[in-house]
Design a protein around this motif. Structure first.
Motif, mmCIF file in Angstrom:
data_model
loop_
_atom_site.group_PDB
_atom_site.id
_atom_site.type_symbol
_atom_site.label_atom_id
_atom_site.label_comp_id
_atom_site.label_asym_id
_atom_site.label_seq_id
_atom_site.Cartn_x
_atom_site.Cartn_y
_atom_site.Cartn_z
ATOM 1 N N THR A 118 0.845 -1.451 0.181
ATOM 2 C CA THR A 118 -0.276 -0.524 0.177
ATOM 3 C C THR A 118 0.786 1.548 -0.231
ATOM 4 O OG1 THR A 118 -2.068 -0.880 1.459
ATOM 5 C CG2 THR A 118 -1.492 1.407 1.165
ATOM 6 N N ARG A 119 1.964 0.969 1.021
ATOM 7 C CA ARG A 119 2.937 2.671 0.905
ATOM 8 C C ARG A 119 3.637 2.994 -0.234
ATOM 9 N NH1 ARG A 119 4.945 6.119 0.849
ATOM 10 N NH2 ARG A 119 5.970 7.537 2.234
ATOM 11 N N VAL A 126 -3.051 8.619 -5.990
ATOM 12 C CA VAL A 126 -2.824 9.724 -5.496
ATOM 13 C C VAL A 126 -2.633 11.079 -6.098
ATOM 14 C CG1 VAL A 126 -2.640 11.710 -3.690
ATOM 15 C CG2 VAL A 126 -3.449 8.988 -2.902
ATOM 16 N N GLY A 164 -8.606 2.910 7.519
ATOM 17 C CA GLY A 164 -7.829 3.431 7.666
ATOM 18 C C GLY A 164 -7.735 4.513 5.991
ATOM 19 N N LEU A 165 -7.177 3.899 4.911
ATOM 20 C CA LEU A 165 -6.957 4.124 3.980
ATOM 21 C C LEU A 165 -7.851 4.887 3.183
ATOM 22 C CD1 LEU A 165 -4.725 4.727 1.995
ATOM 23 C CD2 LEU A 165 -5.396 2.008 0.567
ATOM 24 N N ARG A 166 -9.249 4.614 3.437
ATOM 25 C CA ARG A 166 -10.367 5.067 2.851
ATOM 26 C C ARG A 166 -10.562 6.651 3.462
ATOM 27 N NH1 ARG A 166 -14.379 2.014 4.512
ATOM 28 N NH2 ARG A 166 -13.022 0.032 2.085
ATOM 29 N N ILE A 167 -10.044 6.380 4.510
ATOM 30 C CA ILE A 167 -10.812 8.106 4.743
ATOM 31 C C ILE A 167 -9.449 8.919 4.109
ATOM 32 C CG2 ILE A 167 -10.430 9.294 6.866
ATOM 33 C CD1 ILE A 167 -11.361 7.414 8.169
ATOM 34 N N ASP A 168 -8.038 8.598 4.053
ATOM 35 C CA ASP A 168 -6.881 8.985 3.876
ATOM 36 C C ASP A 168 -7.023 9.718 2.567
ATOM 37 O OD1 ASP A 168 -5.959 8.897 5.995
ATOM 38 O OD2 ASP A 168 -4.805 7.795 6.389
ATOM 39 N N VAL A 169 -7.713 8.469 1.282
ATOM 40 C CA VAL A 169 -8.061 9.050 0.328
ATOM 41 C C VAL A 169 -9.064 9.965 -0.504
ATOM 42 C CG1 VAL A 169 -6.104 7.458 -0.496
ATOM 43 C CG2 VAL A 169 -8.314 6.706 -0.579
ATOM 44 N N HIS A 171 -10.188 12.024 -0.776
ATOM 45 C CA HIS A 171 -9.820 13.535 -1.657
ATOM 46 C C HIS A 171 -9.340 13.096 -2.143
ATOM 47 C CE1 HIS A 171 -6.214 12.824 0.154
ATOM 48 N NE2 HIS A 171 -5.591 13.509 -0.818
ATOM 49 N N THR A 172 -9.525 12.000 -3.466
ATOM 50 C CA THR A 172 -8.926 12.241 -4.373
ATOM 51 C C THR A 172 -10.337 10.932 -5.447
ATOM 52 O OG1 THR A 172 -7.939 9.622 -3.684
ATOM 53 C CG2 THR A 172 -6.261 11.686 -3.703
#
Ligand code: NDP
Ligand code: 8X3
Length: 250
Positions: A118-119, A126, A164-169, A171-172
């Motif tokens: 993922t990282r 993104v 968590g990832l869904r929240i962090d992306v 905005h994209t």
């Protein structure tokens, strides 16, 4: 043409995904630990006219993951769909009796390995404002079942990392799916029971289990949903399975 990268593509659900996405017109980046199987899959798909690139690495080895991804030729760098599938269960024992080595392998593969991928893959998604991460979670992540303890915890972690990832992306336009299968007949139980085939077979006795292809169909559906539709989480069970612990056998 879209590109899918699948970890653990040499068996089971990963292999099912390779076949389903190939049929759906994708180019394949197949990754795994077994070079001979990867090579024979490459030949099989190429004979069908599918473009394939293989990368051989262990998802736990962060340097190897990084080097493999950096080795991608320019025309293969834009990954549209990442399927974080590589994973395993080892053992079925009480939490106070389990094997430290088995625990470490599950945690390192199912959590750290997924995070390594993922990282290293998502930043470009993104940047491009485009992409889809499909994490293979499990019904085991919804609630612990007897003797499942550490495996269940790793799949609960997959849910938390997906959320968590869904929240962090958010905005994209990058989408994140946590795809949670129930009983799927693959090499999973043979691995869990350290090669004991008879015990592995007993897991699927008296019930029609899911197949890797069934799960691949759902992954493909999620990937092909219209851009504004994010299939955030899906639980897919065999018909006579109601939860991680409730299975009605003939
Ligand atoms: P399989 O054992 O058939 O396939 C697992 C795949 O993951 C293999 O290709 C395996 O490669 C690969 N893999 C394991 N460890 C690593 C590693 N360290 N680095 C790279 N690749 C690795 O099992 P499944 O297809 O069933 O499992 C796929 C995923 O589905 C797993 O995450 C599992 O937890 C999950 N799952 C499975 C269910 C089931 O009932 N089968 C239900 C719910 C979720 P190798 O052959 O080299 O070990
Ligand atoms: C694999 C399914 O129920 O054996 O995640 O844990 S189960």
């Amino acid at each position: 043409m879209k590109t899918v990268l699948i970890t653990g593509a040499t068996s089971g659900i990963g292999l099912g995904c390779a076949r389903r996405f190939a049929r759906g017109g994708y180019r394949l980046i197949l990754t795994g630990r077994k070079p001979i199987i990867l090579q024979s899959l490459k030949e099989e798909f190429e004979q069908q006219g599918v473009a394939v690139l293989t990368l051989c690495f262990d998802v736990r080895d962060r340097d190897a993951v990084r080097q493999s991804l950096e080795s991608l030729p320019d025309e293969w760098r834009d990954i549209d769909v990442l399927i974080n599938n590589a994973g395993l269960a080892l053992g079925l024992e009480k939490e106070y009796e389990g094997s430290f080595a088995d625990w470490d392998t599950m945690i390192d593969t199912n959590i750290r390995g997924l995070l390594n991928m993922t990282r290293l893959v998502v930043p470009r998604m993104v940047e491009r404002n485009h992409g889809h991460v499909i994490n293979i979670g499990s019904v085991a992540g919804d609630a612990a079942y007897a003797n499942g303890n550490v495996y269940c915890a790793t799949k609960a972690a997959v849910k938390a990392l997906s959320d968590g990832l869904r929240i962090d992306v958010a905005h994209t336009a990058v989408r994140v799916t946590n795809l949670k299968p129930g009983l799927v007949e693959t090499n999973f139980s043979v691995t869990r029971f350290h090669g004991d085939r008879e015990r592995a077979d007993s897991v699927y006795k008296g019930i029609s289990p899911l197949t890797g292809d069934d799960i691949a169909d759902v992954a493909f559906y999620a990937a092909e949903a219209p851009e504004h539709v994010q299939i955030a989480e899906v639980l897919v069970l065999a018909t006579h399975q109601a939860s991680g612990s409730v299975i009605v056998r003939e």
